[in-house]
Write a protein that holds these residues in place. Structure first.
Motif, PDB file in Angstrom:
ATOM      1  N   ARG A  57       0.867  -1.179   0.000  1.00 11.10           N
ATOM      2  CA  ARG A  57       0.000   0.000   0.000  1.00 11.10           C
ATOM      3  C   ARG A  57       0.900   1.225   0.000  1.00 11.10           C
ATOM      4  O   ARG A  57       1.942   1.235   0.654  1.00 11.10           O
ATOM      5  CB  ARG A  57      -0.931  -0.027   1.209  1.00 11.10           C
ATOM      6  N   ASP A  83       3.714   1.073   2.851  1.00 15.57           N
ATOM      7  CA  ASP A  83       3.174   0.766   4.171  1.00 15.57           C
ATOM      8  C   ASP A  83       4.205   0.233   5.158  1.00 15.57           C
ATOM      9  O   ASP A  83       3.936   0.146   6.352  1.00 15.57           O
ATOM     10  CB  ASP A  83       1.979  -0.178   4.064  1.00 15.57           C
ATOM     11  N   SER A  84       5.412  -0.086   4.690  1.00 15.92           N
ATOM     12  CA  SER A  84       6.465  -0.506   5.615  1.00 15.92           C
ATOM     13  C   SER A  84       7.359   0.660   6.017  1.00 15.92           C
ATOM     14  O   SER A  84       8.268   0.505   6.824  1.00 15.92           O
ATOM     15  CB  SER A  84       7.321  -1.608   4.984  1.00 15.92           C
ATOM     16  N   MET A 102       1.520   7.873   6.163  1.00 10.06           N
ATOM     17  CA  MET A 102       1.201   6.578   6.772  1.00 10.06           C
ATOM     18  C   MET A 102      -0.250   6.558   7.254  1.00 10.06           C
ATOM     19  O   MET A 102      -0.946   5.557   7.101  1.00 10.06           O
ATOM     20  CB  MET A 102       2.165   6.270   7.925  1.00 10.06           C
ATOM     21  N   GLN A 103      -0.703   7.674   7.789  1.00  3.87           N
ATOM     22  CA  GLN A 103      -2.102   7.765   8.218  1.00  3.87           C
ATOM     23  C   GLN A 103      -3.032   7.695   7.007  1.00  3.87           C
ATOM     24  O   GLN A 103      -4.080   7.038   7.061  1.00  3.87           O
ATOM     25  CB  GLN A 103      -2.337   9.059   9.003  1.00  3.87           C
ATOM     26  N   SER A 104      -2.653   8.325   5.910  1.00  4.31           N
ATOM     27  CA  SER A 104      -3.448   8.289   4.691  1.00  4.31           C
ATOM     28  C   SER A 104      -3.533   6.864   4.130  1.00  4.31           C
ATOM     29  O   SER A 104      -4.580   6.449   3.630  1.00  4.31           O
ATOM     30  CB  SER A 104      -2.867   9.240   3.639  1.00  4.31           C
ATOM     31  N   ILE A 105      -2.434   6.122   4.213  1.00  4.22           N
ATOM     32  CA  ILE A 105      -2.453   4.723   3.787  1.00  4.22           C
ATOM     33  C   ILE A 105      -3.495   3.961   4.595  1.00  4.22           C
ATOM     34  O   ILE A 105      -4.241   3.138   4.061  1.00  4.22           O
ATOM     35  CB  ILE A 105      -1.058   4.075   3.923  1.00  4.22           C
ATOM     36  N   GLN A 106      -3.572   4.259   5.900  1.00  7.59           N
ATOM     37  CA  GLN A 106      -4.508   3.555   6.770  1.00  7.59           C
ATOM     38  C   GLN A 106      -5.954   3.953   6.532  1.00  7.59           C
ATOM     39  O   GLN A 106      -6.827   3.098   6.424  1.00  7.59           O
ATOM     40  CB  GLN A 106      -4.151   3.812   8.249  1.00  7.59           C
ATOM     41  N   ASP A 107      -6.225   5.254   6.456  1.00  7.99           N
ATOM     42  CA  ASP A 107      -7.629   5.693   6.405  1.00  7.99           C
ATOM     43  C   ASP A 107      -8.124   6.071   5.006  1.00  7.99           C
ATOM     44  O   ASP A 107      -9.316   6.299   4.810  1.00  7.99           O
ATOM     45  CB  ASP A 107      -7.881   6.837   7.391  1.00  7.99           C
ATOM     46  N   ARG A 161      -3.360   8.505  -0.851  1.00  8.17           N
ATOM     47  CA  ARG A 161      -3.105   7.080  -1.010  1.00  8.17           C
ATOM     48  C   ARG A 161      -3.325   6.720  -2.475  1.00  8.17           C
ATOM     49  O   ARG A 161      -4.226   7.232  -3.128  1.00  8.17           O
ATOM     50  CB  ARG A 161      -4.061   6.275  -0.121  1.00  8.17           C
TER      51      ARG A 161
END
Length: 113
Positions: free
Chosen positions: A25, A50-51, A72-77, A109
Motif C-alpha cells: 500500500r 506501508d512498511s 502513513m495515516q493516509s495509507i490507513q484511512d 493514497r
C-alpha cells in the motif's frame, strides 16, 4: 535550491509500480505550492509504502518526518490531506522552516491494482 529533476520523477513512478506489483500500500506526497525559501520546487514528490520505505523528497529533509507520518495515516484511512508548513505556523520551528519559507504538500493514497 534543488531543481525539479524529471529523471528522479521517473524513478519514483517506477518504484511505485514495483511496490504496487508487490502488493504494498502506497501514499504519494506532492509539493503543490511554495513561497519564499522552500527547499524543493512545486511538483517534487515523495512516495511512501506501508512498511515506511521512501523514495523522492518534498523538502530535502526538514518537513519529511511530518509528511511521512501523515502519509502513513493516509495509507490507513484512505483520506487525502493538504499539509501547510511555514513561518506563520507554530510547527514551522519543529520541522525546520523557520528561515521564512512556506510549503504546501498534498498527500494521497494510491488506489487500485
Amino acid at each position: 535550491m534543488d531543481r525539479y529533476d524529471p529523471a528522479q520523477q521517473d524513478d519514483i513512478l517506477g518504484r511505485i509500480a514495483e511496490w504496487r506489483r508487490d502488493g504494498r500500500r502506497i501514499a504519494v506526497a506532492t509539493v503543490i505550492k511554495t513561497w519564499g525559501s522552500s527547499p524543493r520546487p512545486v511538483g517534487s514528490q515523495l512516495a511512501i509504502d506501508d512498511s515506511g520505505a521512501m523514495i523522492g523528497s518534498v523538502s530535502g529533509g526538514c518537513i519529511e518526518g511530518a509528511v511521512v507520518r501523515e502519509a502513513m495515516q493516509s495509507i490507513q484511512d484512505g483520506k487525502p490531506r493538504t499539509l501547510d508548513f511555514g513561518v506563520s505556523d507554530e510547527q514551522a520551528w519543529d520541522v525546520g522552516l523557520a528561515c521564512g519559507g512556506e510549503v504546501k504538500v498534498y498527500v494521497e493514497r494510491i488506489e487500485g491494482q
